[in-house]
Scaffold this motif. Sequence first.
Motif, PDB file in Angstrom:
ATOM      1  N   MET A   1       0.844  -1.181   0.000  1.00  0.00           N
ATOM      2  CA  MET A   1       0.000   0.000   0.000  1.00  0.00           C
ATOM      3  C   MET A   1       0.891   1.246   0.000  1.00  0.00           C
ATOM      4  N   SER A   2       0.301   2.382   0.301  1.00  0.00           N
ATOM      5  CA  SER A   2       1.019   3.652   0.135  1.00  0.00           C
ATOM      6  C   SER A   2       2.381   3.670   0.818  1.00  0.00           C
ATOM      7  N   ALA A   3       2.475   3.110   2.020  1.00  0.00           N
ATOM      8  CA  ALA A   3       3.702   3.215   2.808  1.00  0.00           C
ATOM      9  C   ALA A   3       4.748   2.169   2.465  1.00  0.00           C
ATOM     10  N   ASP A   4       4.361   1.101   1.749  1.00  0.00           N
ATOM     11  CA  ASP A   4       5.300  -0.010   1.600  1.00  0.00           C
ATOM     12  C   ASP A   4       5.263  -0.672   0.224  1.00  0.00           C
ATOM     13  N   PHE A   5       4.663  -0.007  -0.782  1.00  0.00           N
ATOM     14  CA  PHE A   5       4.490  -0.708  -2.058  1.00  0.00           C
ATOM     15  C   PHE A   5       5.818  -1.012  -2.747  1.00  0.00           C
ATOM     16  N   GLU A   6       6.845  -0.193  -2.498  1.00  0.00           N
ATOM     17  CA  GLU A   6       8.137  -0.474  -3.131  1.00  0.00           C
ATOM     18  C   GLU A   6       8.759  -1.763  -2.572  1.00  0.00           C
ATOM     19  N   GLU A   7       8.615  -1.980  -1.269  1.00  0.00           N
ATOM     20  CA  GLU A   7       9.061  -3.249  -0.676  1.00  0.00           C
ATOM     21  C   GLU A   7       8.295  -4.417  -1.288  1.00  0.00           C
ATOM     22  N   ALA A   8       7.006  -4.215  -1.465  1.00  0.00           N
ATOM     23  CA  ALA A   8       6.175  -5.284  -2.030  1.00  0.00           C
ATOM     24  C   ALA A   8       6.606  -5.617  -3.456  1.00  0.00           C
ATOM     25  N   ILE A   9       6.907  -4.604  -4.242  1.00  0.00           N
ATOM     26  CA  ILE A   9       7.342  -4.834  -5.622  1.00  0.00           C
ATOM     27  C   ILE A   9       8.654  -5.604  -5.641  1.00  0.00           C
ATOM     28  N   ALA A  10       9.548  -5.268  -4.728  1.00  0.00           N
ATOM     29  CA  ALA A  10      10.826  -5.975  -4.660  1.00  0.00           C
ATOM     30  C   ALA A  10      10.631  -7.456  -4.372  1.00  0.00           C
ATOM     31  N   LEU A  11       9.519  -7.793  -3.723  1.00  0.00           N
ATOM     32  CA  LEU A  11       9.253  -9.181  -3.353  1.00  0.00           C
ATOM     33  C   LEU A  11       8.201  -9.836  -4.241  1.00  0.00           C
ATOM     34  N   GLY A  12       7.879  -9.184  -5.369  1.00  0.00           N
ATOM     35  CA  GLY A  12       7.070  -9.848  -6.376  1.00  0.00           C
ATOM     36  C   GLY A  12       5.652  -9.368  -6.557  1.00  0.00           C
ATOM     37  N   ALA A  13       5.239  -8.289  -5.897  1.00  0.00           N
ATOM     38  CA  ALA A  13       3.862  -7.807  -6.033  1.00  0.00           C
ATOM     39  C   ALA A  13       3.506  -7.583  -7.497  1.00  0.00           C
ATOM     40  N   THR A  14       2.311  -8.012  -7.862  1.00  0.00           N
ATOM     41  CA  THR A  14       1.788  -7.725  -9.202  1.00  0.00           C
ATOM     42  C   THR A  14       0.705  -6.660  -9.156  1.00  0.00           C
ATOM     43  N   HIS A  15       0.113  -6.446  -7.980  1.00  0.00           N
ATOM     44  CA  HIS A  15      -0.917  -5.434  -7.787  1.00  0.00           C
ATOM     45  C   HIS A  15      -0.620  -4.703  -6.480  1.00  0.00           C
ATOM     46  N   VAL A  16      -0.503  -3.374  -6.549  1.00  0.00           N
ATOM     47  CA  VAL A  16      -0.316  -2.570  -5.338  1.00  0.00           C
ATOM     48  C   VAL A  16      -1.512  -1.640  -5.192  1.00  0.00           C
ATOM     49  N   ARG A  17      -1.897  -1.372  -3.948  1.00  0.00           N
ATOM     50  CA  ARG A  17      -3.110  -0.631  -3.649  1.00  0.00           C
ATOM     51  C   ARG A  17      -2.733   0.692  -2.985  1.00  0.00           C
ATOM     52  N   VAL A  18      -2.921   1.786  -3.692  1.00  0.00           N
ATOM     53  CA  VAL A  18      -2.489   3.095  -3.204  1.00  0.00           C
ATOM     54  C   VAL A  18      -3.669   4.059  -3.262  1.00  0.00           C
ATOM     55  N   GLY A  19      -3.952   4.707  -2.141  1.00  0.00           N
ATOM     56  CA  GLY A  19      -5.098   5.605  -2.073  1.00  0.00           C
ATOM     57  C   GLY A  19      -4.731   7.045  -1.830  1.00  0.00           C
ATOM     58  N   SER A  20      -4.481   7.389  -0.566  1.00  0.00           N
ATOM     59  CA  SER A  20      -4.304   8.796  -0.199  1.00  0.00           C
ATOM     60  C   SER A  20      -3.113   9.435  -0.902  1.00  0.00           C
ATOM     61  N   ALA A  21      -2.078   8.674  -1.215  1.00  0.00           N
ATOM     62  CA  ALA A  21      -0.922   9.240  -1.900  1.00  0.00           C
ATOM     63  C   ALA A  21      -1.265   9.689  -3.319  1.00  0.00           C
ATOM     64  N   ILE A  22      -2.375   9.190  -3.859  1.00  0.00           N
ATOM     65  CA  ILE A  22      -2.848   9.610  -5.183  1.00  0.00           C
ATOM     66  C   ILE A  22      -3.909  10.683  -5.062  1.00  0.00           C
ATOM     67  N   PHE A  23      -4.889  10.450  -4.194  1.00  0.00           N
ATOM     68  CA  PHE A  23      -6.077  11.306  -4.135  1.00  0.00           C
ATOM     69  C   PHE A  23      -5.979  12.410  -3.092  1.00  0.00           C
ATOM     70  N   GLY A  24      -5.101  12.261  -2.115  1.00  0.00           N
ATOM     71  CA  GLY A  24      -5.126  13.134  -0.951  1.00  0.00           C
ATOM     72  C   GLY A  24      -5.872  12.444   0.177  1.00  0.00           C
ATOM     73  N   ALA A  25      -5.943  13.109   1.317  1.00  0.00           N
ATOM     74  CA  ALA A  25      -6.597  12.516   2.485  1.00  0.00           C
ATOM     75  C   ALA A  25      -8.036  12.172   2.160  1.00  0.00           C
ATOM     76  N   ARG A  26      -8.493  11.040   2.728  1.00  0.00           N
ATOM     77  CA  ARG A  26      -9.858  10.609   2.468  1.00  0.00           C
ATOM     78  C   ARG A  26     -10.865  11.586   3.040  1.00  0.00           C
ATOM     79  N   ALA A  27     -11.970  11.700   2.345  1.00  0.00           N
ATOM     80  CA  ALA A  27     -13.090  12.479   2.875  1.00  0.00           C
ATOM     81  C   ALA A  27     -13.676  11.729   4.055  1.00  0.00           C
ATOM     82  N   THR A  28     -14.234  12.457   5.005  1.00  0.00           N
ATOM     83  CA  THR A  28     -14.878  11.815   6.140  1.00  0.00           C
ATOM     84  C   THR A  28     -16.361  11.646   5.872  1.00  0.00           C
ATOM     85  N   THR A  29     -16.933  10.608   6.483  1.00  0.00           N
ATOM     86  CA  THR A  29     -18.353  10.357   6.276  1.00  0.00           C
ATOM     87  C   THR A  29     -19.105  10.504   7.589  1.00  0.00           C
TER      88      THR A  29
END
Length: 217
Positions: free
Chosen positions: A189-217
């Motif tokens: 995810m946002s904080a560790d996707f580079e580590e995941a890629i180094a270990l073979g990740a094919t899909h990484v899930r990134v939210g706030s680093a793309i969109f900004g902080a989530r809206a509150t509900t």
Amino acid sequence: MGLTDITDRIRAAERAAGRPEGSVHLIAVSKVQPDARVRTVLEAGHRHFGENKVQEAEGKWPGFRGDFADVRVDLIGPLQSNKARRAMELFDAIHSIDRPKLARAIARLAQETGGCPDLFVQVNTGEEPQKAGILPGDTDAFVAECRDLDLPVRGLMCIPPVDETPSLHFALLAKLAARNGLDGLSMGMSADFEEAIALGATHVRVGSAIFGARATT
């Protein structure tokens, strides 16, 4: 940060790991994000998104798909068996197959409809009692059960414990996937996707680093 920065970092992590460019799919996690932010990312050319809840996706993606027909939306959150039919109609992949009851429900619906999204088995690599997922020791048997049901299992997914080194969990997931002949690894995810890629990740899930902080509900 933003979409361009995250994409650049993914490409750099691929190169550092000696992997082909484009071998990692970026899932932009759009849960609880205003439509305006999602549209901005769509208009920037990104087409792969992730949602946590069926109901939220129902209210968001049918409209966007009218303008962006090639968009792909994956369910990355937990799925109740009684919402399986709606999930199969909405999503291109489900990353949270985590129990036999859900697998059987999806198998019945797949036979009925003649189609099924790509499936990832969620593994509770930290064996956390409050977290969903098949335990590591049960993964082989559960993957075999899913295959016996003719389900299209593409890979495994995990969410490491927040207080443990994520790379240990990514390595475990990769080992389990390889043992079961699975190529897909949904991890990082946002904080560790580079580590995941180094270990073979094919899909990484990134939210706030793309969109900004989530809206509150």
